[in-house]
Design a protein around this motif. Structure first.
Motif, short mmCIF file in Angstrom:
data_model
loop_
_atom_site.label_atom_id
_atom_site.label_comp_id
_atom_site.label_asym_id
_atom_site.label_seq_id
_atom_site.Cartn_x
_atom_site.Cartn_y
_atom_site.Cartn_z
N TYR A 215 0.56 -10.87 7.96
CA TYR A 215 1.61 -10.12 7.28
C TYR A 215 2.28 -11.02 6.24
N LYS A 216 2.54 -10.42 5.05
CA LYS A 216 3.21 -11.18 4.00
C LYS A 216 4.70 -10.90 3.94
N TYR A 217 5.10 -9.65 4.24
CA TYR A 217 6.51 -9.30 4.09
C TYR A 217 6.79 -8.03 4.90
N VAL A 218 7.98 -7.96 5.47
CA VAL A 218 8.44 -6.77 6.17
C VAL A 218 9.86 -6.48 5.73
N ASP A 219 10.27 -5.19 5.85
CA ASP A 219 11.62 -4.81 5.43
C ASP A 219 12.03 -3.55 6.17
N PHE A 220 13.29 -3.52 6.60
CA PHE A 220 13.88 -2.34 7.21
C PHE A 220 14.50 -1.47 6.12
N ASN A 221 14.55 -0.16 6.38
CA ASN A 221 15.29 0.69 5.46
C ASN A 221 16.77 0.55 5.72
N ARG A 222 17.59 1.22 4.89
CA ARG A 222 19.04 1.03 4.96
C ARG A 222 19.60 1.47 6.31
N GLU A 223 19.05 2.53 6.88
CA GLU A 223 19.53 3.01 8.16
C GLU A 223 18.95 2.23 9.32
N GLY A 224 17.89 1.47 9.07
CA GLY A 224 17.26 0.69 10.12
C GLY A 224 16.33 1.48 11.00
N THR A 225 15.94 2.67 10.58
CA THR A 225 15.06 3.50 11.41
C THR A 225 13.59 3.26 11.10
N LEU A 226 13.27 2.83 9.89
CA LEU A 226 11.89 2.60 9.48
C LEU A 226 11.68 1.14 9.14
N LEU A 227 10.44 0.72 9.29
CA LEU A 227 10.04 -0.65 8.96
C LEU A 227 8.80 -0.57 8.09
N ALA A 228 8.82 -1.27 6.98
CA ALA A 228 7.66 -1.34 6.09
C ALA A 228 7.08 -2.74 6.16
N SER A 229 5.76 -2.81 6.22
CA SER A 229 5.07 -4.10 6.27
C SER A 229 3.97 -4.11 5.23
N ILE A 230 3.69 -5.30 4.73
CA ILE A 230 2.61 -5.49 3.76
C ILE A 230 1.71 -6.58 4.27
#
Length: 1761
Positions: free
Chosen positions: A123-138
Motif C-alpha cells: 500500500y502506498k497511501y490510505v485516507d479516511f473520509n471526513r465522517e470517518g466512515t469510509l477508507l480509501a487505499s491505493i
C-alpha cells in the motif's frame, strides 16, 4: 470486535527442528527516521506522534521522547499510516504478499478491524473520509489498485485500477461526498462515485495538462466548489476545473510560489497554506485562488502570499499535521532533511519561532561502527553529518557536520587508541578525517571556553588520499597501518602514529567494496581487497618504515594476488538438473524391475503391451543452457576463511549461494582478463532474490550475522573453528528495515556482544539485545555508556586544519605537482644559466664592435664581414618572423576576446558614465567638494519620455477629436435647420399675379423679393409665436429653483473634495487623484529628469571650479617662479620663505588614471620581472594588484607629495653688515641700491599678497559651492526617497495594471456605447421635433389655404357650394416617378377608373339631393373664371399639403418607435455603465488601500512635529497625521473664508428676498403697463384704420407698384447726383496735390534748419573745449564770446519758433477735409556738408516727427498700416 495483537504480529523465522530460541534478539531502540517516506508523520494526540520505521510503527512521546512499537503482521514492512479524523483509530497499511490494512484502536492499541485483499504487493497511501466512515487505499506496482472500504464491516465498497504509473496520494473531498482525487507520476485523476443501473461505480476523469508541461503532482487540495488546486515540480500552483487547468498561479514578476515541489496543501480557516520542499510555509487568499482567472493567452495568474514562514536554510518540508485541539495553531512538520518540527502558524506578533523537536540522519546510512571499549555507536550519511549515540541511554550524544557527505566510518581499535576515543571517517570527496571523541566535562577549565554536552567530536587530522568517495577503511591486526579504499580503484596505506603518515597506494581492477586484514591466526599480514566489479586482490602489508623518495606514492613490487570471479551458478543448476533426472531414471528403472518381478512371481509372461509400455522412454527436455551474466554480477561482501581462501556473496544472477574461493597459483595473467571459479559453494535458503549484503561475526565467531537486501537480518549459529561453514544450516531471521528499499548497509555487534546494531538504506538504525531484557538489565549496571576522557593538554591544542574544498589536491596529486614544480624550477635554472652565458657572449661581441669602431676606417671591418655566415642571420630572421606569425595566429583569438571584453567593460562601466567622481580640495583647509557620479540616462528613459509626450499628444488628439465631434454635431444641427428652412421654402404657396408688369426686369424682381420678404415675415411671425409658446411651456412653477443655483450647488458638490482620510474604508478616490502605471512611469521620468538636471548643473559648476583650480595652480607656479627671481635679487634677511608649490590630487583628475605611456608600461614590466626574480608565489590577481599599487606609489614618489599652502615666513639670514664690495660704494650708488631693494621688496610683497588673495578667493568660492551642494545633497536624498516610493508604487500598480486595463476598457466600451446611443437618440429626437414642426406648419398651411379659399368666395356667392365641392373634391393623384410605358398605361387606366368611380359617387350624391348636377371640371356659366381657376389651384395646393402631411406623420411614427427603443437601450447601457463604474471605483479603492500600505519616508525636524502629549513629543507617532504645512494653513484659512462666505451668503439671501418682493411688484406694474399699451394700441388702430386690424397680416402684405415706380425715379435722380459728386471729388484731389507740394517745400526748409542745428552744436562743443584750455591771460575776452553765444542762441530760438509754426501749418493742412494726405515722395538729395552739426538729441526729436526720406508722418504710418 477486537483481534489479539499477540496472535497477529510477525515473529522471527526459525529453521524448523532447530534449537534456536525465538527470543534470540530483542528490539531495544530505534535511532533513525525514514524522513524520505511520503506522509510519514501522524498525530494521535497532543503528545504522541506516529511514524513508520521499516517493519515497525513507532509511537513517539514528544515530551518524554519514549518510544513504543507495533510490528507489522505481514512480516514484510509497513507501507503507510493514517489517523482517523476522531483520533480514536489509526490505520496501518502493510507491505508483502497480499498485505492487510489493520485498523487499531487508540490509545488501547488493540487491532479493531483487518481489511484484506486490497492490493498485491504494498500500500502506498490510505485516507479516511471526513465522517470517518469510509477508507480509501491505493496500491503500488504492479496493480495500482484504488479500493474504497467500509472499514467497520471489513468490506470492499468499490475497486478500480487508479493508473498505470506510480500513484502517490488518494484523498476524499471534504465538502463533496462521493468525490475523490488521486495524483502521482505525471498525472492527476478526479473520481466520482456514480450510481448506475448495475450499482455504485467509480468513474475517473484524467486531468489534461494542455499547454502546461507534464509534471509529477505530490500535493493537492479539493476546494468546496469542486475545483482542485495542485502543485507542480517547478513550484507553481495549478487550478483544475472540470479536468482541465483553468489557470497556473505564480507570484508577481513570474516568480514561482515555491523554490521546488509543493508537497502538501492545507485549507485552514479560509486560508490556503502550501508546504514546499524549499522549507517555506506560505498562506494564500482562498477567495483570490478560487476566483482566479487569466485575461490573456498566457494562462498565468499572479498573486502574492498573505503570510509566509521560512523554517530554515537546510529544511525541506514534505508533510504537516495539525494539532487536534480546538483553535490550535500548532502544526508538526516532517523534514525530508531529517527532522521533526513544531510550528506556530498563527502568523501574528506573538508567533513562536519554529522548534526542531527531533533530528535524525537524512537518507540512507552509509557508515556505522561501534566502540571497542564502550557501548557507543557512530554513524555517518550523505547528509554531511557524523553522529555518536549512547546505546544504553538510547539517545544521541553529539553531532558534527562537514562540507561533504560521509561514506564510511570505523572506530580505531584498542591497539591504536586504548581509550577508545578515535574515529576515522571517509567522505564523498575522498577526504579522510581523524575525529577525537571525548567528554568535555573532564576538560580543564580554560578562559573563554564553556563545557557543554556529554560528548564532543574534535578534528585531529584531515588528509585526502583519494579523488573519489572513500568506501572502506580498515586497521591491520597490529594497529600499525590504516588502509583506505575508494571508488577511484585505489587502496592507500598510512602509518599509524600521532599524525598519520602516508606510505603509498596500490591500484586495483575495480571500485573498492570492502577491506579485510588477515586475522591473527594467519601467518602473513595480508589485506583482502574486495572490488565491486567481482575482482578480489590480496596484497602483502607494506613496510611502515620504508621511505618513499620517488615522484609518486604508488607502491611497486608489493606481492599481490588476483582473483576474478567467474559465474558458475548456471553450471550448478545444470548439474543439479542432470542429477535430478538421473535419480528419476533410477527410480523408474527400479519400479520397472519390481513390476517384472511381480509378473514373474504370478507365473505369467508379460504381454506385448506391458513390454511396450516398459520400453517406451519419455522424451527428455533440453538441459538449461550455461549462462554467464554480462556485465558480471556485482560483489556484495566477503571474508577470509583460511590463508589464501575466502568466502564471497554475489548479487544479481549469482545470488543465492556463498562461494568459497582461493587464489590461483598462476598469477601471470592480466587481472582484468583472467577468469577464476570458486572451488566450492554453499547454498543459502531463500536468497535467490534476497542476497546477503553484509556479514559480521560476534567476538567468538560462533554467530554469523547477515544483513539482507530485503532489510531483514539472519543469525546463523556456527561451530567453533568452522571456517568451511559446514554448520551454517539453521538460522534465525527477522524483518527489520523496509522490504523494498531498506537494504542493510551496516551490521555490527557491540564490543561485549550484548547488542546487535543495524543501519539501512531507509535511514533507520535499530539496536537489538542478544539477551532477554531482564538479563540485560542485570548485565548492564550502568545507565549510560562511558565516553572517553580527553587527552592531556587537548584543550590547549589548536584545531587541526580541515580540507573543505572538494577540488583540493589529493596526496598523490599534490606530490606529483610538487615534483612538476621541482622539474620546472630546474628547467628555469638551466635556462637562466644559458641566458647568462648568452648575455656574456653578447657583451663580448659588443666590446668587439666598439673596438672595431675605434679603428681607422681603412682598417675597420664592415658589419657584414663580421658575420660568419649570413645564412645564419637570414634563417634566424625567417624563424623569428615565422614565430611571430604563429604567435599572432595563436593569440588572435585571445586578442579578439580581450578586445571584445575591453569593449564590453567600456560600454558597461565607462560609456554609460556621464561624469565620474571628481573631488576638489581647498588650499588652506580640509574642505572638499565632490561631484556626483552620474550615469547617462538610459535608452529606456528616453523611450518613456517619448511615450509620455505621445500620451499628451494623444490626449490632445482626443480633445481635438471630441471638439471635431461636437463641431460635427453642430454642423448637423445647422444643416438640419437649413434643410427645415428649405423645406419650408418648398412648402410656400405659389402666388399668381395676373396682368402684365409695367416695371422693368429689376423692379419686377425687386417686387418679387418684397413678396418673398413678406413671406419671410410671415414665417418669422410664426416662429416668434412658437417661441412664445415654448417660453410659456418652459415657464417654471413658483416652487422651482434657480438653474444657476442648481448649477452652483452641483459644481460645489463635485469640487468640494472628499475630506476623508485615504486610509478610510469608504474613501472615494477623486478623478484627478487616480493614478495608473503609465502616469506613475511619467512621474518617475519627470523625477529622474529633474534629478539628472540638478546633478548635471552641480557637476558642471564643480568641474568649472576644478578647471579654475588647474588654472590657479599654473598661475601660482608662474608667480612662485617670479617670486624666486625677485628673491634672488634680495638679501637673505629680506626674503620670505615661498609657499610650497600646490599640486593637484589624483582624485581631482581621475581621468588621468586611464592614461598610460610607454614609460609606464616599461616600469610595470620591470616591476613584474623583479617580482618574478624574487620567486614570489602568489595568486595571479593578488600579484597584479600589488604590482599596480607599487607602480602607483613610485609615480607618486617621483611627482612629489601633496602640495600645501603655508604662510610665508621672513628669512633668518644675517642681519650684520653688507659684503665687502658694498663698503666701497658711493652714496649715490648706495641710495640707488636701497631704491632697488625697496622696489624688489614691494614686488615680493605684491606677489605674495596676490597669491594669498587668489588662494583665499578660491577657498571662499569652494566653501560657498560646498554649502550649496550640501543643500542639494539633502534635496537629492529626499528625491531618492521619493524615487523609492514612486518605484514601489509603480511595482504595485503594475500588479493592478492588467485588471485596471480590462476594467477601463470595459468602462470605455460602455461609455462609447452610451455616447453612440445618446447621439442616435438626440439625432432621432431632433428629427422627430423637426417632423412635428413640419406637421404643425403643414396644418397651419392647410388652415391658411382654407381661409384663403373662404376669403376668395366673398359674401353671398351663389356658386359657393359648387366651388366648395370643387375645392374639397378627392382626387387620386399619380406619384411623380419615372416609369416604363406599360406601368404608365396601367396607372393611367387606374387613374381614369378612380376618377370615374369618384365622379359616379358624386353623381349619386347629387342625384340623391334632387338637383341637377354640375360638371366640376368645367366652369359653370355666370361664374367668375378667375375665381374658378383660383379654386382649382387652391385644391391642388390642398392635395399637396395632405400628401406631405401623411408622409410626415408616417416618418414621425417610425421615429417615435425608434426613439422608444433607443431609450430602452440607453437604460440598459446606463445600468451597465454604472456597474462598470462601480467595479472601477472598488478597484481604485483596493488599489488605494494597497498604496496606503506602502511605507513612505518623511524626514521631520522637531519644530515640524506638533503632535504633543503632555507637553512632550510621544515616543510613538503612529496615530499622528503627516501633511503639508501649506495645506494645513490653507485649510485653516479656508475655515475663516467659509465663515466670511457664510455671512456673505446670508446677505445675499436677504438681498434675494428683497429682490424677489421687488420683482413681484415689478411684475404687477408690467402687467398693468401691458394692459395700458394694449388699450392704447387698439385706440391707435381705430384712429388709423377705423377698425382693429391684424398687424401680422399687415406685415405679410406684398409691395405697392406705385411706390416702386416712385422709388425707381428716386434712384435715377440719385445716379445723377452721384456723377456730380465725382466731379467735385476730382477737384478735391487736385487741391490735395497742391497741399502735398507745399508740404514738400516746408520739409526742405526743415532739413536746412536741422543742418543749422547740427552746426550750432558743433560750435558749442568747440567753444566749450577752447574755454577749458585757455589760461588766465584770456579771461578778458570771455565777455565778447558770451555775447556772441547769446546772439546765436536767440537766432536758434527764433528758428525753432519758425519751425514750430511750420509744423502747425503742416498739421492743419494735413487735417483739412479729413482725408487729404500728401503723397509719398522720394528722398531729397543730401545737403552740402557744413562745419556746424546739430546735436543728436535734436535730430532724434525731429526724426520722431518727420521721416527724412518718407514725406509726411501720417503718410508713412498709413503706408505701414
Amino acid at each position: 470486535m477486537y483481534y489479539n495483537y499477540e496472535e497477529l504480529y510477525s515473529r522471527p523465522f526459525i529453521t524448523p527442528e532447530s534449537e534456536i530460541p525465538e527470543n534470540l534478539l530483542h528490539l531495544s531502540h530505534s535511532f533513525g527516521y525514514d524522513c524520505g517516506r511520503r506522509a510519514n508523520l501522524q498525530l494521535l494526540d497532543e503528545r504522541t506522534l506516529a511514524f513508520v520505521a521499516g517493519n515497525l510503527l513507532v509511537l513517539l512521546d514528544v515530551r518524554t521522547k519514549e518510544q513504543r512499537y507495533l510490528r507489522s503482521c505481514s512480516g514484510g514492512s509497513i507501507g503507510t499510516v493514517m489517523a482517523h479524523p476522531s483520533k480514536t483509530y489509526f490505520a496501518v497499511a502493510e507491505k508483502g504478499q497480499q498485505p492487510h490494512i489493520i485498523v487499531y484502536e487508540y490509545p488501547s492499541l488493540r487491532p479493531h478491524r483487518i481489511l484484506r485483499g486490497g492490493t498485491a504487493q504494498a500500500y502506498k497511501y490510505v485516507d479516511f473520509n471526513r465522517e470517518g466512515t469510509l477508507l480509501a487505499s491505493i496500491g503500488s506496482a504492479p496493480d495500482y489498485m484504488l479500493t474504497l472500504w467500509d472499514w467497520r464491516r471489513e468490506q470492499v465498497t468499490l475497486r478500480c485500477k487508479a493508473f498505470s504509473q506510480d500513484v502517490f496520494r488518494v484523498t476524499f473531498s471534504p465538502d463533496n461526498p462521493g468525490q475523490l482525487t488521486t495524483s502521482g507520476s505525471g498525472h492527476i485523476k478526479f473520481w466520482k462515485m456514480a450510481s448506475t443501473f448495475t450499482g455504485l461505480k467509480l468513474q475517473g476523469c484524467l486531468g489534461r495538462f494542455g499547454k502546461t508541461a507534464l509534471t509529477d503532482i505530490e500535493g493537492y487540495v479539493e476546494l468546496p466548489d469542486g475545483k482542485v488546486v495542485s502543485g507542480s515540480e517547478w513550484g507553481n500552483m495549478l487550478l483544475w476545473d472540470g479536468g482541465l487547468i483553468k489557470v497556473e498561479i505564480c507570484r508577481k514578476g513570474g516568480r514561482t510560489c515555491h523554490s521546488g515541489t509543493i508537497q502538501q496543501f492545507a485549507l485552514d480557516e479560509g486560508e490556503l497554506m502550501t508546504i514546499g520542499s524549499d522549507g517555506a510555509v506560505r498562506g494564500w487568499d482562498f477567495e483570490s485562488i478560487d476566483t482566479a482567472d487569466c485575461t490573456n493567452d498566457s494562462g498565468i495568474f499572479e498573486m502574492e502570499p498573505i503570510n509566509e514562514m521560512v523554517i530554515g536554510r537546510n529544511v525541506s518540508l514534505s508533510s504537516m499535521v495539525k494539532s487536534s485541539q480546538p483553535d490550535s495553531v500548532i502544526w508538526f512538520a516532517q523534514d525530508s532533511n531529517g527532522g521533526i518540527w513544531k510550528l506556530d502558524l498563527s502568523f501574528s506578533n506573538i508567533t513562536q519561532d519554529p522548534e526542531c523537536l527531533f533530528s535524525f540522519h537524512a537518507g540512507g546510512i552509509q557508515g556505522m561502527t561501534v566502540s571497542s571499549t564502550s557501548h557507543l555507536m557512530a554513524t555517518t550519511a550523505l547528509d554531511r553529518s557524523v553522529r555518536v549515540f549512547d546505546i544504553i541511554a538510547k539517545r544521541e550524544l553529539t553531532t558534527s557536520r562537514y562540507k561533504q557527505g560521509g561514506t564510511t566510518l570505523t572506530w580505531a581499535p584498542r591497539l591504536v587508541n586504548p581509550s577508545g576515543g578515535l574515529l576515522v571517517s571517509g567522505f564523498d570527496d575522498g577526504v579522510v578525517r581523524l575525529l577525537e571523541l571525548y567528554n568535555p566535562q573532564n576538560l580543564r577549565v580554560v578562559a573563554g571556553r564553556s563545557r557543554t554536552g556529554e560528548a564532543e567530536l574534535r578534528l585531529k587530522q584531515a588528509f585526502k588520499p583519494h579523488n573519489a568517495p572513500v568506501t572502506a577503511m580498515s586497521y591491520d591486526r597490529n594497529g600499525e597501518i590504516l588502509a583506505t579504499g575508494s571508488m577511484d580503484c585505489t587502496v592507500f596505506f598510512f602509518k599509524v602514529e600521532d599524525k598519520y603518515i602516508p606510505i603509498g597506494f596500490v591500484t586495483v581492477p575495480g571500485p573498492v567494496q570492502g577491506l579485510e586484514w588477515a586475522p591473527q591466526s594467519h601467518s602473513e599480514n595480508t589485506l583482502l581487497i574486495l572490488c565491486k566489479s567481482g575482482h578480489v586482490v590480496e596484497v602483502q602489508s607494506p613496510d611502515p618504515e620504508a621511505q618513499n623518495s620517488g615522484t609518486t606514492y604508488q607502491i611497486s613490487g608489493l606481492p599481490t594476488r588476483y582473483f576474478t570471479f567467474h559465474s558458475i551458478k548456471s553450471r550448478i543448476k545444470r548439474e543439479k538438473e542432470i542429477a535430478r533426472r538421473q535419480a528419476l531414471k533410477e527410480k523408474k528403472k527400479k519400479e520397472r524391475e519390481a513390476r517384472l518381478k511381480k509378473i514373474k512371481e504370478e507365473g505369467r509372461e508379460p504381454t506385448e503391451e506391458e513390454l511396450r509400455v516398459e520400453e517406451e522412454e519419455e522424451e527428455e527436455e533440453e538441459l538449461p543452457a550455461i549462462y554467464i551474466p554480462s556485465p558480471p554480477s556485482p560483489l556484495c561482501c566477503g571474508f577470509y576463511s583460511q590463508p589464501g581462501t575466502f568466502w564471497l556473496s554475489m548479487c544479481g544472477f549469482d545470488s543465492g549461494l556463498l562461494y568459497h574461493c582461493k587464489f590461483s597459483e598462476n598469477q601471470k595473467e592480466d587481472p582484468v582478463q583472467r577468469r577464476d571459479e570458486p572451488f566450492s559453494f554453499l547454498p543459502v535458503q531463500d536468497t535467490d532474490e534476497d542476497p546477503i549484503c553484509n556479514v559480521t561475526f560476534n567476538s567468538n565467531r560462533q554467530l554469523l550475522l547477515c544483513g539482507m537486501h530485503s532489510g531483514s537480518i539472519r543469525v546463523y549459529p556456527l561451530q567453533p573453528s568452522d571456517h568451511a561453514l559446514a554448520s551454517m544450516q539453521a538460522y534465525w531471521g527477522l524483518g527489520v528495515h523496509d522490504s523494498q528499499y531498506g537494504q542493510i548497509r551496516q551490521l555490527r555487534c557491540s564490543y561485549d556482544d550484548q547488542f546487535v546494531l543495524t543501519a539501512g538504506e531507509d535511514g533507520n538504525i535499530f539496536s537489538f539485545s542478544l539477551l532477554p531484557q531482564e538479563e540485560l538489565q542485570k548485565a548492564l549496571k550502568a545507565s549510560k555508556a562511558r565516553v572517553p576522557s580527553p587527552r592531556v593538554g587537548i584543550e590547549m591544542e589548536a584545531v587541526a586544519k580541515d580540507i573543505e574544498d572538494p577540488a583540493a589536491y589529493s596526496i598523490e596529486t599534490a606530490k606529483q605537482k610538487l615534483e612538476m614544480d621541482r622539474m620546472r624550477r630546474e628547467a628555469e635554472l638551466r635556462k637562466t644559466v644559458r641566458r647568462k652565458k648568452l648575455a656574456e657572449l653578447q657583451s663580448d661581441f659588443q666590446q668587439l664592435l666598439q673596438e672595431n669602431q675605434r679603428l681607422p676606417e681603412q682598417v675597420c671591418l664592415h658589419r657584414t664581414e663580421l658575420e660568419l655566415d649570413r645564412r645564419f642571420r637570414e634563417e634566424t630572421e625567417r624563424m623569428t618572423a615565422h614565430q611571430v606569425r604563429v604567435a599572432r595566429k595563436e593569440l588572435a583569438w585571445e586578442e579578439e576576446r580581450h578586445r571584445i571584453g575591453l569593449k564590453k567593460l567600456q560600454e558597461r562601466f565607462w560609456d554609460s558614465l556621464e561624469s565620474d567622481t571628481v573631488t576638489v580640495v581647498a588650499f588652506q583647509s580640509d574642505h572638499r567638494i565632490t561631484t556626483y557620479r552620474l550615469l547617462a540616462l538610459p535608452e529606456r528613459f528616453h523611450q518613456l519620455k517619448q511615450r509620455a509626450q505621445a500620451g499628451g499628444a494623444g490626449g490632445a488628439g482626443q480633445e481635438r477629436k471630441k471638439t471635431k465631434l461636437e463641431a460635427g454635431k453642430d454642423s448637423v444641427k445647422i444643416t438640419e435647420q437649413v434643410d427645415s428652412l428649405a423645406g419650408q421654402a418648398l412648402l410656400k404657396p405659389q402666388v399668381a399675379h395676373p396682368g402684365v408688369s409695367k416695371l422693368a426686369g429689376r423692379q419686377a424682381e425687386k417686387l418679387r423679393k418684397v413678396a418673398e420678404k413678406a413671406e419671410r415675415a410671415r414665417a418669422k411671425i410664426e416662429q416668434r409665436r412658437k417661441e412664445w409658446t415654448e417660453l410659456f411651456a418652459a415657464k417654471p412653477n413658483e416652487n422651482c429653483e434657480d438653474p444657476e443655483d442648481v448649477k452652483a450647488i452641483r459644481h460645489a458638490t463635485e469640487n468640494m473634495g472628499d475630506f476623508k482620510l485615504k486610509t478610510a474604508k469608504n474613501f472615494t478616490v477623486p478623478e484627478h487623484l487616480r493614478i495608473n502605471a503609465e502616469k506613475k512611469r511619467i512621474q518617475l521620468v519627470v523625477l529622474e529628469e529633474k534629478i539628472y538636471e540638478k546633478k548635471t548643473n552641480m557637476n558642471s559648476r564643480i568641474m568649472a571650479l576644478r578647471d579654475a583650480k588647474v588654472r590657479l595652480v599654473s598661475y601660482l607656479d608662474s608667480q612662485i617662479q617670479q617670486l624666486q627671481a625677485v628673491q634672488a635679487r634680495l638679501a637673505p634677511n629680506f626674503r620670505y620663505s615661498p609657499p610650497v608649490r600646490p599640486k593637484l590630487l589624483p582624485e581631482e583628475t581621475p581621468e588621468r588614471k586611464m592614461r598610460y605611456t610607454r614609460t609606464t608600461l616599461q616600469r610595470y614590466g620591470a616591476l613584474r620581472a623583479k617580482r618574478a626574480a624574487k620567486k614570489l608565489h602568489q595568486e595571479q590577481d593578488e600579484e597584479g594588484q600589488s604590482l599596480l599599487e607599487q607602480l602607483e606609489s613610485q609615480i607618486k614618489g617621483q611627482e612629489g607629495g601633496e602640495g600645501t599652502w603655508e604662510k610665508p615666513v621672513p628669512g633668518t639670514g644675517q642681519s650684520g653688515g653688507q659684503p665687502e664690495e658694498d663698503a666701497g660704494m658711493t652714496d649715490m650708488e648706495q641710495e640707488s641700491r636701497e631704491e632697488e631693494e625697496i622696489r624688489w621688496l614691494f614686488e615680493q610683497d605684491t606677489l605674495l599678497e596676490e597669491m594669498k588673495s587668489a588662494v583665499g578667493q578660491f577657498d571662499a568660492e569652494l566653501c560657498l559651492l560646498r554649502h550649496e551642494k550640501l543643500g542639494l545633497d539633502i534635496q537629492m536624498k529626499m528625491a531618492d526617497l521619493r524615487h523609492v516610493t514612486l518605484f514601489q508604487e509603480l511595482l504595485l500598480l503594475k500588479d493592478f495594471e492588467k485588471r485596471e486595463n480590462s476594467l477601463q476598457e470595459r468602462l470605455s466600451a460602455r461609455m462609447e456605447e452610451e455616447g453612440d446611443i445618446r447621439s442616435k437618440l438626440e439625432e432621432c429626437t431632433q428629427q422627430l421635433e423637426v417632423k412635428k414642426r413640419d406637421i404643425a406648419k403643414l396644418q397651419e398651411k392647410e388652415k391658411t389655404n382654407m381661409a384663403t379659399f373662404q376669403a376668395s368666395l366673398g359674401d353671398n356667392n351663389k356658386f359657393a357650394d359648387f366651388l366648395t365641392r370643387v375645392f374639397k373634391k378627392k382626387i387620386k393623384r399619380v406619384k411623380k416617378k419615372e416609369k416604363t410605358g406599360d406601368e404608365e398605361e396601367e396607372e393611367d387606366s387606374d387613374e381614369d377608373s378612380d376618377e370615374e368611380s369618384e365622379s359616379e359617387d358624386e353623381g349619386d350624391e347629387s342625384g340623391s339631393e334632387g338637383v341637377e348636377p354640375l360638371d366640376d371640371s368645367v366652369c359653370p356659366p355666370n361664374c367668375n373664371l378667375e375665381l374658378f381657376e383660383n379654386t382649382v389651384q387652391l385644391r391642388e395646393r390642398r392635395l399637396d399639403l395632405e400628401e406631405l402631411l401623411v408622409e410626415e406623420k408616417k416618418i414621425a411614427d417610425s421615429l417615435k418607435k425608434e426613439c422608444d427603443s433607443l431609450v430602452k437601450k440607453e437604460k440598459g447601457v446606463h445600468s451597465a455603465l454604472k456597474a462598470a463604474e462601480g467595479e472601477l471605483e472598488l478597484f481604485n479603492r483596493e488599489k488605494q488601500q494597497k498604496l496606503n500600505e506602502l511605507d513612505v519616508v518623511v524626514p521631520l525636524r522637531l519644530h515640524q512635529i506638533e503632535f504633543v502629549s503632555g507637553g512632550k513629543v510621544p515616543p510613538c507617532l503612529d496615530p499622528a497625521l503627516v501633511l503639508n504645512k501649506a495645506s494645513l494653513g490653507a485649510l485653516q484659512e479656508r475655515i475663516k473664508e467659509l465663515q466670511v462666505e457664510k455671512s456673505h451668503q446670508r446677505d445675499l439671501y436677504r438681498q434675494a428676498r428683497q429682490q424677489h418682493v421687488q420683482l413681484i411688484h415689478d411684475r404687477r406694474d408690467m402687467e398693468a403697463k401691458i394692459q395700458a399699451l394694449e388699450s392704447r394700441c387698439e385706440q391707435l388702430m381705430l384712429m388709423k384704420f377705423g377698425k382693429l386690424v391684424d398687424l401680422e397680416a399687415l406685415q405679410t402684405l406684398s409691395g405697392n407698384r406705385t411706390l416702386e415706380e416712385m422709388r425707381q425715379d428716386s434712384r435715377v435722380r440719385e445716379s445723377a447726383y452721384t456723377q456730380e459728386l465725382k466731379l467735385w471729388e476730382a477737384k478735391v484731389l487736385e487741391k490735395r496735390q497742391e497741399v502735398t507740394e507745399v508740404t514738400r517745400h516746408h520739409t526742405k526748409r526743415l532739413l536746412v534748419m536741422n543742418d543749422f542745428l547740427e552746426q550750432k552744436k558743433e560750435m558749442e562743443d568747440k567753444l566749450n573745449t577752447r574755454q577749458k584750455k585757455m589760461g588766465a591771460q584770456f579771461h578778458g575776452r570771455r565777455r565778447a564770446d558770451e555775447e556772441e553765444q547769446r546772439r546765436l542762441q536767440e537766432l536758434v530760438e527764433s528758428q525753432a519758433q519758425e519751425a514750430e509754426a511750420l509744423r502747425k501749418e503742416i498739421f492743419l493742412l494735413s487735417r483739412k477735409g479729413g482725408h487729404m494726405l500728401p503723397p509719398s515722395q522720394p528722398p531729397l538729395p543730401p545737403l552740402p556738408t557744413l562745419a556746424i552739426r546739430p546735436s543728436g538729441s535734436r535730430i532724434n526729436r525731429l526724426s520722431r516727427h518727420f521721416r527724412l526720406g518718407g514725406g509726411h508722418p501720417s503718410t508713412s504710418s498709413q503706408g505701414a498700416d
